[in-house]
Design an enzyme around this catalytic site. Sequence first.
Site: not given
Ligand code: ASP
Length: 341
Positions: A20, A65, A98
Amino acid sequence: MIVEAVADSKKVVVFALGGTIASTPSSASASGITPALGVSALLASLPPFDASIAVEGVDFRKMPSGDLTFDDLVSLGDALNAAFDRGAHGAVVIQGTDTLEETAFALDLLVAHRGTVAVTGAMRSSNEAGHDGPSNVLSAVRVAAAETSWQPGTVVVFNDEIHAARYVHKGHATSPATFVSPSAGPLGWAIEGRVRWTSRVSPLVGVRVPATSRPGPVALVRCALGDDARLIEQLASLGYVGVVVEAFGAGHVPARIVDALEALNHEVPVVITTRTGAGETLRHTYGFPGAEIDLQSRGLTFAGVLDGLKARVALTVVLAAYPDRARAMDAFGAIVASVTE
Ligand code: ASP
Protein backbone atom coordinates in the site's frame (compact mmCIF):
# COMPACT_ATOMS: atom_id res chain seq x y z
CA MET A 1 21.29 4.77 -5.27
CA ILE A 2 22.61 6.95 -2.43
CA VAL A 3 19.91 9.39 -1.31
CA GLU A 4 21.91 11.15 1.33
CA ALA A 5 25.53 10.69 2.38
CA VAL A 6 27.40 12.58 5.08
CA ALA A 7 30.99 11.93 6.17
CA ASP A 8 31.15 9.56 9.17
CA SER A 9 27.49 8.79 8.85
CA LYS A 10 25.72 5.55 9.69
CA LYS A 11 24.57 3.69 6.62
CA VAL A 12 21.03 2.33 6.54
CA VAL A 13 20.06 0.25 3.51
CA VAL A 14 16.37 0.49 2.59
CA PHE A 15 14.74 -2.30 0.55
CA ALA A 16 11.39 -1.55 -1.13
CA LEU A 17 9.03 -4.43 -1.94
CA GLY A 18 5.74 -2.69 -2.83
CA GLY A 19 2.51 -2.74 -0.80
CA THR A 20 0.00 0.00 0.00
CA ILE A 21 2.81 2.41 0.86
CA ALA A 22 4.00 2.18 -2.76
CA SER A 23 0.54 2.12 -4.33
CA THR A 24 -1.07 4.74 -6.56
CA PRO A 25 -4.26 4.84 -8.64
CA SER A 26 -3.36 2.67 -11.60
CA SER A 27 -4.91 4.39 -14.63
CA ALA A 28 -7.99 6.23 -15.74
CA SER A 29 -9.46 3.03 -17.15
CA ALA A 30 -8.76 0.70 -14.21
CA SER A 31 -10.05 1.17 -10.70
CA GLY A 32 -8.18 0.85 -7.45
CA ILE A 33 -4.60 1.37 -6.36
CA THR A 34 -1.65 -0.90 -7.21
CA PRO A 35 2.04 -0.94 -6.18
CA ALA A 36 3.87 1.49 -8.48
CA LEU A 37 6.37 3.56 -6.49
CA GLY A 38 10.00 2.56 -6.18
CA VAL A 39 12.41 3.22 -3.36
CA SER A 40 13.48 6.67 -4.68
CA ALA A 41 9.92 7.96 -4.55
CA LEU A 42 9.39 6.50 -1.07
CA LEU A 43 12.57 8.10 0.25
CA ALA A 44 11.80 11.38 -1.52
CA SER A 45 8.57 11.62 0.50
CA LEU A 46 10.55 11.95 3.76
CA PRO A 47 11.14 15.37 5.30
CA PRO A 48 14.79 16.35 5.86
CA PHE A 49 16.15 14.24 8.73
CA ASP A 50 19.24 13.40 10.75
CA ALA A 51 22.33 14.34 8.74
CA SER A 52 24.23 11.54 10.45
CA ILE A 53 22.20 8.85 8.64
CA ALA A 54 23.15 7.92 5.06
CA VAL A 55 20.35 6.08 3.31
CA GLU A 56 20.93 3.71 0.42
CA GLY A 57 17.86 2.51 -1.47
CA VAL A 58 17.31 -0.84 -3.20
CA ASP A 59 14.31 -1.73 -5.37
CA PHE A 60 13.82 -5.38 -4.45
CA ARG A 61 10.24 -6.21 -5.51
CA LYS A 62 7.14 -4.17 -6.44
CA MET A 63 4.10 -6.27 -5.53
CA PRO A 64 1.23 -6.75 -3.09
CA SER A 65 2.72 -8.52 -0.07
CA GLY A 66 0.38 -11.47 -0.52
CA ASP A 67 2.31 -12.34 -3.69
CA LEU A 68 5.66 -12.65 -1.88
CA THR A 69 7.04 -16.19 -1.53
CA PHE A 70 9.54 -17.91 0.73
CA ASP A 71 11.98 -17.87 -2.21
CA ASP A 72 11.69 -14.05 -2.17
CA LEU A 73 12.36 -14.01 1.58
CA VAL A 74 15.43 -16.24 1.32
CA SER A 75 16.79 -13.90 -1.41
CA LEU A 76 15.96 -10.88 0.73
CA GLY A 77 17.72 -12.47 3.72
CA ASP A 78 20.82 -13.02 1.55
CA ALA A 79 20.67 -9.40 0.32
CA LEU A 80 20.39 -8.12 3.90
CA ASN A 81 23.32 -10.26 5.05
CA ALA A 82 25.33 -8.89 2.09
CA ALA A 83 24.40 -5.32 3.07
CA PHE A 84 25.70 -5.94 6.60
CA ASP A 85 28.87 -7.52 5.11
CA ARG A 86 29.38 -4.27 3.18
CA GLY A 87 29.21 -2.26 6.42
CA ALA A 88 25.55 -1.28 6.82
CA HIS A 89 24.73 -0.19 10.35
CA GLY A 90 21.08 -1.18 9.97
CA ALA A 91 18.44 -1.92 7.35
CA VAL A 92 14.81 -1.12 6.59
CA VAL A 93 12.36 -3.29 4.66
CA ILE A 94 9.30 -1.50 3.23
CA GLN A 95 6.49 -3.77 2.13
CA GLY A 96 2.76 -4.43 2.23
CA THR A 97 1.29 -4.98 5.65
CA ASP A 98 -0.78 -8.07 4.83
CA THR A 99 2.10 -10.53 5.30
CA LEU A 100 4.49 -8.23 7.13
CA GLU A 101 4.41 -10.23 10.38
CA GLU A 102 5.55 -13.33 8.48
CA THR A 103 8.31 -11.53 6.56
CA ALA A 104 9.63 -9.94 9.74
CA PHE A 105 9.88 -13.27 11.56
CA ALA A 106 11.45 -15.01 8.55
CA LEU A 107 14.09 -12.27 8.36
CA ASP A 108 14.70 -12.54 12.09
CA LEU A 109 15.62 -16.19 11.47
CA LEU A 110 17.51 -15.68 8.20
CA VAL A 111 19.55 -12.53 8.85
CA ALA A 112 22.62 -12.79 11.08
CA HIS A 113 22.16 -10.35 13.94
CA ARG A 114 24.75 -7.71 13.16
CA GLY A 115 22.40 -4.74 13.05
CA THR A 116 18.73 -3.93 13.40
CA VAL A 117 16.36 -4.72 10.52
CA ALA A 118 13.22 -2.54 10.79
CA VAL A 119 10.23 -3.66 8.72
CA THR A 120 7.51 -1.16 7.93
CA GLY A 121 4.79 -0.12 5.47
CA ALA A 122 1.60 1.90 5.50
CA MET A 123 -2.13 1.37 5.91
CA ARG A 124 -3.04 4.46 3.86
CA SER A 125 -1.61 5.08 0.42
CA SER A 126 -0.11 8.38 -0.72
CA ASN A 127 -3.37 9.46 -2.40
CA GLU A 128 -5.31 9.16 0.89
CA ALA A 129 -5.67 11.75 3.66
CA GLY A 130 -3.47 10.80 6.61
CA HIS A 131 -0.95 8.78 4.57
CA ASP A 132 1.14 7.04 7.23
CA GLY A 133 4.00 5.94 4.94
CA PRO A 134 6.53 8.76 5.44
CA SER A 135 6.29 8.78 9.25
CA ASN A 136 6.58 4.99 9.41
CA VAL A 137 9.61 4.92 7.09
CA LEU A 138 11.32 7.77 8.94
CA SER A 139 10.81 6.02 12.30
CA ALA A 140 12.06 2.75 10.83
CA VAL A 141 15.21 4.45 9.49
CA ARG A 142 15.86 5.95 12.91
CA VAL A 143 15.32 2.62 14.68
CA ALA A 144 17.66 0.90 12.20
CA ALA A 145 20.29 3.60 12.80
CA ALA A 146 19.93 3.67 16.59
CA GLU A 147 22.83 2.61 18.80
CA THR A 148 21.88 -0.31 21.02
CA SER A 149 23.90 -2.21 23.62
CA TRP A 150 22.04 -5.39 22.55
CA GLN A 151 20.85 -6.88 19.25
CA PRO A 152 17.12 -6.32 18.67
CA GLY A 153 17.33 -8.40 15.45
CA THR A 154 14.32 -7.80 13.20
CA VAL A 155 11.58 -5.52 14.48
CA VAL A 156 8.41 -4.00 13.07
CA VAL A 157 8.23 -0.21 13.31
CA PHE A 158 4.73 1.14 12.76
CA ASN A 159 2.58 3.95 14.10
CA ASP A 160 5.50 5.12 16.31
CA GLU A 161 5.77 1.71 18.01
CA ILE A 162 8.51 -0.93 17.85
CA HIS A 163 7.43 -4.59 17.96
CA ALA A 164 9.51 -7.77 18.20
CA ALA A 165 9.17 -9.87 15.04
CA ARG A 166 8.39 -12.97 17.13
CA TYR A 167 5.34 -11.39 18.80
CA VAL A 168 3.94 -8.93 16.27
CA HIS A 169 0.54 -9.48 14.67
CA LYS A 170 -1.56 -7.52 12.18
CA GLY A 171 -4.63 -7.04 14.33
CA HIS A 172 -6.90 -4.74 12.30
CA ALA A 173 -7.94 -4.72 8.64
CA THR A 174 -7.66 -0.96 8.12
CA SER A 175 -6.41 0.89 11.21
CA PRO A 176 -2.99 2.62 11.09
CA ALA A 177 -2.52 1.14 14.60
CA THR A 178 -2.91 -2.35 13.15
CA PHE A 179 0.32 -3.89 14.52
CA VAL A 180 0.10 -5.24 18.05
CA SER A 181 1.99 -7.72 20.19
CA PRO A 182 -0.79 -9.36 22.22
CA SER A 183 1.53 -11.62 24.25
CA ALA A 184 4.18 -9.11 25.20
CA GLY A 185 3.35 -5.53 24.19
CA PRO A 186 5.69 -3.35 22.12
CA LEU A 187 9.45 -3.22 22.72
CA GLY A 188 9.41 0.58 22.70
CA TRP A 189 8.63 3.58 20.54
CA ALA A 190 10.18 6.21 18.27
CA ILE A 191 9.16 9.84 18.68
CA GLU A 192 10.72 13.30 18.15
CA GLY A 193 13.73 11.63 16.55
CA ARG A 194 14.43 9.52 19.65
CA VAL A 195 14.21 5.75 19.96
CA ARG A 196 13.09 4.35 23.32
CA TRP A 197 13.36 0.67 24.25
CA THR A 198 11.19 -0.38 27.17
CA SER A 199 11.93 -4.10 26.97
CA ARG A 200 14.26 -6.54 25.22
CA VAL A 201 14.04 -9.95 23.62
CA SER A 202 16.67 -12.68 23.73
CA PRO A 203 18.55 -13.41 20.48
CA LEU A 204 16.88 -15.90 18.15
CA VAL A 205 18.64 -19.01 16.92
CA GLY A 206 19.40 -18.26 13.24
CA VAL A 207 18.93 -20.51 10.20
CA ARG A 208 20.83 -20.46 6.91
CA VAL A 209 18.92 -21.73 3.89
CA PRO A 210 21.32 -22.76 1.09
CA ALA A 211 20.75 -20.90 -2.19
CA THR A 212 20.10 -24.26 -3.89
CA SER A 213 17.22 -25.18 -1.55
CA ARG A 214 13.60 -24.37 -2.48
CA PRO A 215 11.33 -24.06 0.60
CA GLY A 216 8.50 -26.62 0.37
CA PRO A 217 4.83 -25.96 1.18
CA VAL A 218 3.79 -26.11 4.84
CA ALA A 219 0.03 -26.23 5.54
CA LEU A 220 -1.61 -24.13 8.25
CA VAL A 221 -4.84 -25.63 9.58
CA ARG A 222 -7.12 -24.16 12.24
CA CYS A 223 -9.18 -26.36 14.56
CA ALA A 224 -12.87 -25.43 14.80
CA LEU A 225 -15.84 -26.69 16.75
CA GLY A 226 -17.14 -29.99 15.42
CA ASP A 227 -14.12 -30.66 13.14
CA ASP A 228 -13.50 -34.14 11.86
CA ALA A 229 -10.29 -35.52 10.34
CA ARG A 230 -11.15 -35.32 6.64
CA LEU A 231 -8.81 -32.43 5.88
CA ILE A 232 -5.96 -33.76 8.05
CA GLU A 233 -6.16 -37.12 6.26
CA GLN A 234 -5.54 -35.48 2.87
CA LEU A 235 -2.58 -33.24 3.69
CA ALA A 236 0.33 -35.64 3.15
CA SER A 237 -1.00 -36.80 -0.22
CA LEU A 238 -1.36 -33.15 -1.30
CA GLY A 239 2.41 -32.75 -1.11
CA TYR A 240 2.79 -30.67 2.04
CA VAL A 241 6.18 -31.14 3.68
CA GLY A 242 4.96 -30.08 7.11
CA VAL A 243 1.74 -29.08 8.88
CA VAL A 244 1.00 -26.50 11.57
CA VAL A 245 -2.25 -26.93 13.49
CA GLU A 246 -3.77 -23.96 15.31
CA ALA A 247 -5.34 -25.91 18.15
CA PHE A 248 -7.92 -24.82 20.72
CA GLY A 249 -6.80 -23.00 23.88
CA ALA A 250 -3.44 -24.09 25.19
CA GLY A 251 -2.93 -26.79 22.51
CA HIS A 252 -6.00 -29.04 22.38
CA VAL A 253 -7.73 -30.77 19.46
CA PRO A 254 -10.94 -32.83 19.25
CA ALA A 255 -10.29 -36.43 20.38
CA ARG A 256 -11.74 -37.64 17.07
CA ILE A 257 -8.82 -36.19 15.03
CA VAL A 258 -5.94 -37.39 17.24
CA ASP A 259 -5.26 -40.68 15.42
CA ALA A 260 -5.21 -38.88 12.06
CA LEU A 261 -2.77 -36.29 13.43
CA GLU A 262 -0.49 -39.02 14.79
CA ALA A 263 -0.57 -40.84 11.43
CA LEU A 264 0.15 -37.57 9.59
CA ASN A 265 3.11 -36.93 11.89
CA HIS A 266 4.60 -40.24 10.72
CA GLU A 267 4.57 -38.79 7.18
CA VAL A 268 5.54 -35.15 7.79
CA PRO A 269 6.25 -33.08 10.91
CA VAL A 270 3.12 -31.78 12.65
CA VAL A 271 3.41 -28.74 14.93
CA ILE A 272 0.71 -27.67 17.42
CA THR A 273 0.11 -23.99 18.25
CA THR A 274 -2.73 -22.10 19.92
CA ARG A 275 -5.44 -20.45 17.81
CA THR A 276 -6.08 -17.88 20.59
CA GLY A 277 -3.57 -15.31 19.28
CA ALA A 278 -1.67 -14.86 22.54
CA GLY A 279 0.11 -16.83 25.25
CA GLU A 280 1.87 -20.16 24.86
CA THR A 281 0.94 -23.83 24.60
CA LEU A 282 0.91 -25.88 27.82
CA ARG A 283 3.06 -28.98 28.44
CA HIS A 284 1.69 -30.93 31.41
CA THR A 285 -1.72 -29.71 32.67
CA TYR A 286 -4.60 -31.36 30.77
CA GLY A 287 -4.99 -35.13 30.63
CA PHE A 288 -7.94 -35.72 28.26
CA PRO A 289 -7.49 -37.27 24.79
CA GLY A 290 -6.44 -34.55 22.37
CA ALA A 291 -4.89 -32.36 25.08
CA GLU A 292 -1.20 -31.44 25.29
CA ILE A 293 -0.03 -34.45 27.33
CA ASP A 294 -1.68 -36.88 24.90
CA LEU A 295 -0.44 -35.06 21.78
CA GLN A 296 3.15 -34.82 23.04
CA SER A 297 3.16 -38.52 23.99
CA ARG A 298 2.17 -39.27 20.37
CA GLY A 299 5.23 -37.39 19.09
CA LEU A 300 3.66 -34.10 18.00
CA THR A 301 5.78 -30.96 18.36
CA PHE A 302 4.56 -27.94 20.32
CA ALA A 303 5.34 -24.38 19.24
CA GLY A 304 5.40 -22.67 22.66
CA VAL A 305 4.85 -18.96 22.22
CA LEU A 306 4.96 -19.00 18.39
CA ASP A 307 1.53 -18.42 16.86
CA GLY A 308 0.40 -20.36 13.81
CA LEU A 309 1.86 -17.97 11.23
CA LYS A 310 5.21 -17.75 13.03
CA ALA A 311 5.38 -21.51 13.60
CA ARG A 312 4.69 -22.04 9.88
CA VAL A 313 7.51 -19.64 8.97
CA ALA A 314 9.94 -21.42 11.32
CA LEU A 315 8.93 -24.89 10.11
CA THR A 316 9.24 -23.84 6.44
CA VAL A 317 12.68 -22.40 7.00
CA VAL A 318 14.14 -25.32 9.01
CA LEU A 319 12.78 -27.88 6.54
CA ALA A 320 14.41 -25.90 3.71
CA ALA A 321 17.68 -25.63 5.64
CA TYR A 322 18.00 -29.30 6.71
CA PRO A 323 16.95 -32.18 4.44
CA ASP A 324 17.18 -34.52 7.46
CA ARG A 325 13.88 -34.35 9.40
CA ALA A 326 15.41 -34.99 12.84
CA ARG A 327 17.95 -32.24 12.31
CA ALA A 328 15.27 -29.86 11.06
CA MET A 329 13.06 -30.54 14.10
CA ASP A 330 16.04 -30.07 16.45
CA ALA A 331 16.51 -26.67 14.83
CA PHE A 332 12.78 -25.95 15.22
CA GLY A 333 13.01 -26.88 18.92
CA ALA A 334 16.02 -24.61 19.35
CA ILE A 335 14.09 -21.71 17.78
CA VAL A 336 11.11 -22.30 20.10
CA ALA A 337 13.45 -22.46 23.10
CA SER A 338 15.24 -19.26 22.08
CA VAL A 339 11.91 -17.45 21.64
CA THR A 340 10.37 -18.79 24.82
CA GLU A 341 13.42 -18.12 27.04
N1 ASP B 1 -3.16 -3.80 2.25
C1 ASP B 1 -1.79 -4.16 2.07
C2 ASP B 1 -0.86 -3.13 2.64
O1 ASP B 1 -1.18 -2.61 3.68
C3 ASP B 1 -1.44 -4.57 0.72
C4 ASP B 1 -0.24 -5.42 0.78
O2 ASP B 1 -0.01 -6.07 1.79
O3 ASP B 1 0.54 -5.41 -0.16
O4 ASP B 1 0.19 -2.83 2.16
